[in-house]
Design a protein around this motif. Structure first.
Motif: not given
Length: 93
Positions: A53-61
Motif C-alpha cells: 500500500v505504501i508503494a502504491s499510489s492509492v490514498t484515502g482508502m
C-alpha cells in the motif's frame, strides 16, 4: 481517511488505513492464549500488505486484510477490493 487524504494531497502525503483481521502476534497470544494458526493472519502478510500500500499510489482508502481460503489475500486483492468499495460508495451520489 478520505478527508485527510484530500487535505494533505497538495503536500503529496498519502493517508490510508490498514485494517487486518485477527493476526498472530505475541501481544495477541499473551492476551488470548494459543489459537489455531489457521484462524489467524500472519504478521508477515499484514506487513507485506502495508508495504504494498505504501508503494502504491492509492490514498484515502481503508484496506481490509483478510484470510482467503488459501491463506491471506494478496495486497493487490485488498487494494482492488477497497477501490471497488469506494467506487460503489461514490457511484451512488
Amino acid at each position: 481517511t478520505q478527508a485527510l487524504s484530500e487535505e494533505w494531497a497538495k503536500q503529496e502525503i498519502k493517508v490510508n488505513v490498514i485494517n487486518p483481521e485477527r493476526t498472530a502476534t505475541p501481544m495477541r497470544t499473551a492476551a488470548f492464549g494459543d489459537e489455531s494458526p489457521q484462524s489467524l493472519l500472519s504478521a508477515e502478510s499484514v506487513a507485506q500488505t502495508s508495504l504494498d500500500v505504501i508503494a502504491s499510489s492509492v490514498t484515502g482508502m481503508v484496506i481490509d486484510v483478510r484470510r482467503g481460503q488459501d491463506g491471506a489475500h494478496s495486497a493487490a486483492d485488498s487494494i482492488d477490493h477497497a477501490l471497488q468499495a469506494q467506487e460503489n460508495t461514490l457511484g451512488g451520489f
